[in-house]
Design a protein around this motif. Structure first.
Motif, PDB file in Angstrom:
ATOM      1  N   GLU A 264       0.842  -1.207   0.000  1.00  0.00           N
ATOM      2  CA  GLU A 264       0.000   0.000   0.000  1.00  0.00           C
ATOM      3  C   GLU A 264       0.873   1.251   0.000  1.00  0.00           C
ATOM      4  O   GLU A 264       0.657   2.173  -0.789  1.00  0.00           O
ATOM      5  CB  GLU A 264      -0.806  -0.001   1.305  1.00  0.00           C
TER       6      GLU A 264
ATOM      7  N   ALA B 289       1.444   4.136  -2.903  1.00  0.00           N
ATOM      8  CA  ALA B 289       1.209   5.566  -2.646  1.00  0.00           C
ATOM      9  C   ALA B 289       2.480   6.391  -2.930  1.00  0.00           C
ATOM     10  O   ALA B 289       2.538   7.578  -2.647  1.00  0.00           O
ATOM     11  CB  ALA B 289       0.754   5.759  -1.210  1.00  0.00           C
TER      12      ALA B 289
ATOM     13  N   HIS C 107       5.716   5.811  -1.751  1.00  0.00           N
ATOM     14  CA  HIS C 107       6.797   5.809  -0.755  1.00  0.00           C
ATOM     15  C   HIS C 107       7.858   4.772  -1.122  1.00  0.00           C
ATOM     16  O   HIS C 107       7.554   3.780  -1.771  1.00  0.00           O
ATOM     17  CB  HIS C 107       6.238   5.465   0.631  1.00  0.00           C
TER      18      HIS C 107
END
Ligand code: PMP
Ligand code: GLU
Length: 399
Positions: free
Chosen positions: A26, A30, A32
């Motif tokens: 996740e 996003a 990162h």
């Protein structure tokens, strides 16, 4: 309105390894940067000859239901492999091919365990054991082991937790999550207790080909006469051949137990994927150089992890004999403040490490061992190098 969920399912915990992996994915999605050491799955692609066998199977129309318990050729290959490696003499009537080794564990516990019967599980233990035992109505009895003993359960510790309700001992060798390995003598001493107390054994040997030190891997039923009648072996192709997504595992167990597992599987899932079965057949019967090549890489990664854990003041881990996990002690870093945040538990520590430094580990608590964290080194050396730099940085922030 009546309760929606059954009591049994309400008590079930989701898999912490899969949860941490999903969290890491996740964050990555996003945007990162994430160093993902959460999941125990080889980063290598499945070797080409195995993929080609699957293509051939598809092209030849081997895309229909098979016998629920697996194609006879694969069962034959599995038992021959056990004869070659361990001198064990099984027949195809002892084998069930399953949807991954996890499914084989579910079958075994469901068939062996009656409501309220106890299964001894040495901790640290792989996340799914306790939950699968509970799902089958059993009671997991957790025996704590010690880091000084390389997290190996001793005969005395085992004997001390046996009760009239004890049905079974679960042994994972080499161990997920600790990477520790029992030698033949240690297994023999445990087998004496098993025979004395008239126990069953579920022996999960899925990491048997991923061995690094001088200790030779010994399959549990070989250590004493009379053990094949009371042992259910669990194994599969997921780890050895980098085939986690194909979902092929198996059990090898006494015929009466196997017969019941086949009935269960015929009602629950029918056969495991036909194409994957042909791929697994090639994995076992085809060239084995791919295993040795992957092992060379795992060895380098293991040495790197052991070196970094020893270098970072306050961290420590046991001797890693097999599998691809480093299970390290983080107790020196708990009960400390990081910036503004007070961190008390291994779960908080792992979540903060992921959020602040982008390193995904799995908390020891999920394996029944608070105060520890597990790193899977089934990932590239580059990722490991960065991840340990971040871990080191994080440990230095503890005040
Ligand atoms: N046993 C152990 C010890 C494991 O680490 C795993 C990890 N997946 C399994 C069983 C399940 O393997 P599979 O992916 O084949 O279901
Ligand atoms: N067994 C691997 C692990 O422990 C894969 C994930 C899982 O099946 O739990 O990370």
């Amino acid at each position: 309105m009546q309760n929606t969920l059954s009591r049994r399912i309400s008590a079930l915990q989701p898999s912490a390894t899969l949860t941490m992996a999903a969290k890491a994915k996740e964050l990555k999605a996003a945007g990162h940067t994430v160093y993902d050491l959460s999941l125990g799955e080889p980063d290598f692609n499945t070797p080409a000859h195995i993929c080609n066998a699957a293509l051939t199977a598809m092209n030849e129309g081997k895309t229909h239901y098979t016998v629920a318990s697996g194609i006879p050729q694969l069962k034959e290959a599995i038992i021959q492999q056990y004869t070659r490696r361990h001198g064990l003499d099984y027949s195809t009537a002892n084998v069930v091919v399953t949807n991954g080794a996890k499914h084989a564990l579910h079958n075994v516990f469901t068939v062996l365990i009656d409501e309220g019967e106890e299964v001894i599980v040495p901790a640290p233990y792989w996340v799914s054991y306790a939950e699968l035992i509970k799902l089958a109505g059993g009671v997991p009895v957790i025996v704590e082991t010690r880091q000084e003993n390389n997290f190996k359960v001793t005969p005395e510790e085992l004997r001390a937790v046996c009760t009239p309700k004890t049905k079974c001992l679960l042994l994972c060798n080499p161990s997920n999550p600790t990477g520790c390995m029992y030698n033949g003598e240690e297994l023999g001493a445990l087998a004496d207790v098993v025979l004395e107390k008239d126990l069953w054994v579920v022996a999960d040997e899925i990491y048997e080909c991923l061995i690094y030190g001088d200790t030779k891997f010994v399959s549990f039923p070989t250590v004493r006469p009379g053990l094949t009648e009371r042992t259910c072996l669990i194994n599969g192709v997921s780890k050895t051949y980098a085939m986690t997504g194909w979902r092929i595992g198996w059990s090898i167990a006494p015929t009466a137990v196997t017969k019941s597992m086949i009935s269960l599987q015929s009602q629950e899932t029918s056969n495991p994927c036909s194409i994957s079965q042909y791929a697994a057949l090639e994995a076992i019967n085809g060239p084995q150089e791919c295993v040795a090549e992957m092992l060379v890489e795992f060895k380098k990664r293991r040495e790197f992890c052991a070196k970094r854990i020893a270098e970072i003041e306050g961290l420590s881990c046991p001797v890693m004999g097999g599998a691809f996990y480093a299970f390290f002690n983080i107790k020196a870093f708990l009960g400390k403040t990081y910036g503004e945040k007070f961190i008390e538990t291994d779960t908080e520590w792992c979540l903060e490490l992921l959020e602040k430094k982008g390193v995904a580990l799995v908390m020891g608590s999920a394996f029944g061992a608070p105060g520890y964290a597990r790193a899977s080194y089934a990932t590239s050396l580059n990722v490991l190098e960065e991840a340990f730099l971040k871990i080191e940085e994080f440990t230095k922030e503890a005040k």
